[in-house]
Design a protein around this motif. Structure first.
Motif, PDB file in Angstrom:
ATOM      1  N   THR A   1      42.005  15.127  56.558  1.00 42.08           N
ATOM      2  CA  THR A   1      40.663  15.050  57.122  1.00 42.08           C
ATOM      3  C   THR A   1      39.669  14.835  55.990  1.00 42.08           C
ATOM      4  O   THR A   1      39.780  15.458  54.928  1.00 42.08           O
ATOM      5  CB  THR A   1      40.296  16.326  57.898  1.00 42.08           C
ATOM      6  N   VAL A   2      38.700  13.955  56.214  1.00 37.50           N
ATOM      7  CA  VAL A   2      37.651  13.647  55.237  1.00 37.50           C
ATOM      8  C   VAL A   2      36.306  13.943  55.881  1.00 37.50           C
ATOM      9  O   VAL A   2      35.997  13.405  56.949  1.00 37.50           O
ATOM     10  CB  VAL A   2      37.723  12.175  54.795  1.00 37.50           C
ATOM     11  N   ASP A   3      35.537  14.813  55.279  1.00 37.37           N
ATOM     12  CA  ASP A   3      34.245  15.232  55.822  1.00 37.37           C
ATOM     13  C   ASP A   3      34.391  15.788  57.233  1.00 37.37           C
ATOM     14  O   ASP A   3      33.541  15.561  58.104  1.00 37.37           O
ATOM     15  CB  ASP A   3      33.250  14.077  55.825  1.00 37.37           C
ATOM     16  N   GLY A   4      35.488  16.476  57.497  1.00 32.93           N
ATOM     17  CA  GLY A   4      35.718  17.081  58.793  1.00 32.93           C
ATOM     18  C   GLY A   4      36.240  16.134  59.851  1.00 32.93           C
ATOM     19  O   GLY A   4      36.399  16.537  61.005  1.00 32.93           O
ATOM     20  N   GLU A   5      36.532  14.891  59.511  1.00 33.53           N
ATOM     21  CA  GLU A   5      37.005  13.915  60.478  1.00 33.53           C
ATOM     22  C   GLU A   5      38.422  13.474  60.140  1.00 33.53           C
ATOM     23  O   GLU A   5      38.755  13.240  58.963  1.00 33.53           O
ATOM     24  CB  GLU A   5      36.081  12.689  60.496  1.00 33.53           C
TER      25      GLU A   5
ATOM     26  N   THR B   1      28.435  21.384  56.828  1.00 37.53           N
ATOM     27  CA  THR B   1      29.256  22.068  55.827  1.00 37.53           C
ATOM     28  C   THR B   1      30.545  21.317  55.525  1.00 37.53           C
ATOM     29  O   THR B   1      31.235  21.638  54.572  1.00 37.53           O
ATOM     30  CB  THR B   1      29.602  23.483  56.314  1.00 37.53           C
ATOM     31  N   ALA B   2      30.897  20.325  56.337  1.00 33.28           N
ATOM     32  CA  ALA B   2      32.137  19.590  56.119  1.00 33.28           C
ATOM     33  C   ALA B   2      31.969  18.451  55.132  1.00 33.28           C
ATOM     34  O   ALA B   2      32.950  17.874  54.688  1.00 33.28           O
ATOM     35  CB  ALA B   2      32.667  19.038  57.444  1.00 33.28           C
ATOM     36  N   TYR B   3      30.748  18.109  54.786  1.00 39.50           N
ATOM     37  CA  TYR B   3      30.525  16.989  53.888  1.00 39.50           C
ATOM     38  C   TYR B   3      31.055  17.298  52.494  1.00 39.50           C
ATOM     39  O   TYR B   3      30.916  18.407  51.988  1.00 39.50           O
ATOM     40  CB  TYR B   3      29.034  16.654  53.803  1.00 39.50           C
TER      41      TYR B   3
ATOM     42  N   MET C   1      24.418  21.028  47.368  1.00 35.76           N
ATOM     43  CA  MET C   1      25.840  21.061  47.685  1.00 35.76           C
ATOM     44  C   MET C   1      26.295  19.909  48.564  1.00 35.76           C
ATOM     45  O   MET C   1      27.446  19.533  48.528  1.00 35.76           O
ATOM     46  CB  MET C   1      26.187  22.375  48.390  1.00 35.76           C
ATOM     47  N   TYR C   2      25.400  19.340  49.373  1.00 37.69           N
ATOM     48  CA  TYR C   2      25.851  18.374  50.371  1.00 37.69           C
ATOM     49  C   TYR C   2      25.123  17.037  50.235  1.00 37.69           C
ATOM     50  O   TYR C   2      24.642  16.462  51.187  1.00 37.69           O
ATOM     51  CB  TYR C   2      25.646  18.937  51.782  1.00 37.69           C
ATOM     52  N   SER C   3      25.005  16.555  49.002  1.00 36.59           N
ATOM     53  CA  SER C   3      24.292  15.303  48.780  1.00 36.59           C
ATOM     54  C   SER C   3      25.196  14.089  48.922  1.00 36.59           C
ATOM     55  O   SER C   3      24.713  12.969  48.965  1.00 36.59           O
ATOM     56  CB  SER C   3      23.660  15.306  47.387  1.00 36.59           C
ATOM     57  N   ALA C   4      26.510  14.263  48.958  1.00 38.41           N
ATOM     58  CA  ALA C   4      27.447  13.148  49.050  1.00 38.41           C
ATOM     59  C   ALA C   4      28.185  13.189  50.384  1.00 38.41           C
ATOM     60  O   ALA C   4      28.382  14.249  50.966  1.00 38.41           O
ATOM     61  CB  ALA C   4      28.455  13.193  47.894  1.00 38.41           C
ATOM     62  N   VAL C   5      28.585  12.017  50.862  1.00 37.53           N
ATOM     63  CA  VAL C   5      29.330  11.913  52.107  1.00 37.53           C
ATOM     64  C   VAL C   5      30.151  10.636  52.050  1.00 37.53           C
ATOM     65  O   VAL C   5      29.792   9.679  51.349  1.00 37.53           O
ATOM     66  CB  VAL C   5      28.379  11.897  53.323  1.00 37.53           C
ATOM     67  N   THR C   6      31.267  10.599  52.755  1.00 39.71           N
ATOM     68  CA  THR C   6      32.122   9.416  52.783  1.00 39.71           C
ATOM     69  C   THR C   6      31.769   8.550  53.987  1.00 39.71           C
ATOM     70  O   THR C   6      31.669   9.040  55.102  1.00 39.71           O
ATOM     71  CB  THR C   6      33.603   9.825  52.852  1.00 39.71           C
ATOM     72  N   VAL C   7      31.593   7.261  53.752  1.00 38.10           N
ATOM     73  CA  VAL C   7      31.315   6.304  54.810  1.00 38.10           C
ATOM     74  C   VAL C   7      32.439   5.277  54.847  1.00 38.10           C
ATOM     75  O   VAL C   7      33.306   5.251  53.967  1.00 38.10           O
ATOM     76  CB  VAL C   7      29.953   5.600  54.591  1.00 38.10           C
TER      77      VAL C   7
END
Length: 318
Positions: free
Chosen positions: A89-93, A155-157, A209-215
């Motif tokens: 799972t990536v970023d909770g997905e 929180t998953a990011y 803490m949550y400035s990055a995310v996977t797209v």
């Protein structure tokens, strides 16, 4: 035709083999690893073990530095003597189709290059379509009066979780068996779509803490053969692997040394380049020399260069 195919499948399922026995003397924490790579078959990103708060306790979790707008690959290594099935799972997905798993053979490693969006059986091959993992940022939104939570918890990011299960042998596909006509399964918004833009409410956003995310990045295709042994995920869970990614400034605030992040070398290189540029620039004037022009000369203006007088020292007035 359908009966003969189902009969072959029944025969193949009857030839199940026992699963490899586990090793009681081996540490499960050292048998499985998860890493992030800048590309396929490349060296992994350097990781930094940092203490993070999980409930009422602190745990040590490896972190890597995220590079904006860069694609990455997830690699799972299996150093045990059994087949394992990994749920990623990536970023909770979920990064795979439905309840799909990443099967890793004993002493081998597998690379997952993106979100699996489709899998279609064509003859004796099955084609997988991916949307590459890409570092990005979530979109910040204003909180509504009803305090509605976004579709995905913020929180998953920045978290990549790999649950390692024991793999079971499902069936063996004969060399002359075809799987033509199987239904294609899609995930999310489909093969040509993308996931909904991940949202973070402004009031709860923690840029620290949550400035990055996977797209989702560009699309890629991999074709595999259907021949051989087919493994599925078992019920026994062996271990949970976790890896987090943060931006450069976040890792510095978390206590990672600038030298480990490679900032000292980059800054020294920039300073050296600036010094070279300054040396190459022509000097406009020299403070140590002074030029004078004699206009009384009969031949015209006559220029001479002399040593500049010493500057007057400041006087201390009491």
């Amino acid at each position: 035709m359908g009966r003969s195919r189902s009969r072959r499948r029944r025969r193949s399922r009857s030839r199940r083999r026992p699963i490899e026995c586990g090793e009681s003397d081996e540490d499960p924490n050292a048998l499985f690893r998860i890493e992030l790579l800048p590309g396929r078959r490349r060296d992994p990103y350097p990781s930094f073990d940092l203490l993070v708060e999980e409930g009422d306790q602190q745990v040590q979790v490896p972190h890597v530095c995220s590079r904006p707008d860069e694609a990455y690959v997830i690699r799972v290594t299996n150093d045990s003597r059994r087949h394992v099935a990994c749920a990623v799972t990536v970023d909770g997905e979920n990064a795979l189709l439905r309840d799909g798993s990443l099967i890793v053979a004993p002493g081998d490693c597998r690379e997952l290059q993106g979100y699996l969006v489709s899998k279609n059986f064509v003859g004796k091959e099955y084609v997988k379509e991916y949307r590459d993992f890409l570092f990005g940022k979530p979109k910040v939104i204003e909180e509504s009066g009803k305090n509605e939570e976004p579709s995905m918890p913020y929180t998953a990011y920045g978290r990549i979780v790999c649950e390692v299960y024991e793999a079971e042998l499902d069936e063996e596909v004969d060399s002359d068996q075809e799987l033509r006509g199987q239904t294609t399964h899609y995930r999310g918004a489909g093969l040509h779509g993308s996931n909904e833009e991940r949202l973070v409410p402004e009031g709860k956003k923690k840029h620290f803490m949550y400035s990055a995310v996977t797209v989702q990045g560009s699309r890629s295709t991999i074709a595999n053969s259907t021949r051989g042994r087919w493994w599925v995920r078992g019920r026994t869970k062996l271990r949970t692997l976790e890896l987090r990614y943060r931006e450069l400034h976040t890792l510095m605030l978390l206590g990672v040394d600038r030298k480990r992040l490679g900032l000292e070398e980059e800054e020294s290189a920039v300073k050296y380049e600036k010094k070279e540029e300054e040396d190459e620039k022509p000097k406009l004037f020299d403070d140590s020399q002074i030029e004078t022009c004699d206009l009384t000369n009969e031949e015209g203006a006559f220029w001479t260069t002399e040593t500049a007088p010493e500057k007057v020292r400041p006087v201390d007035v009491s």
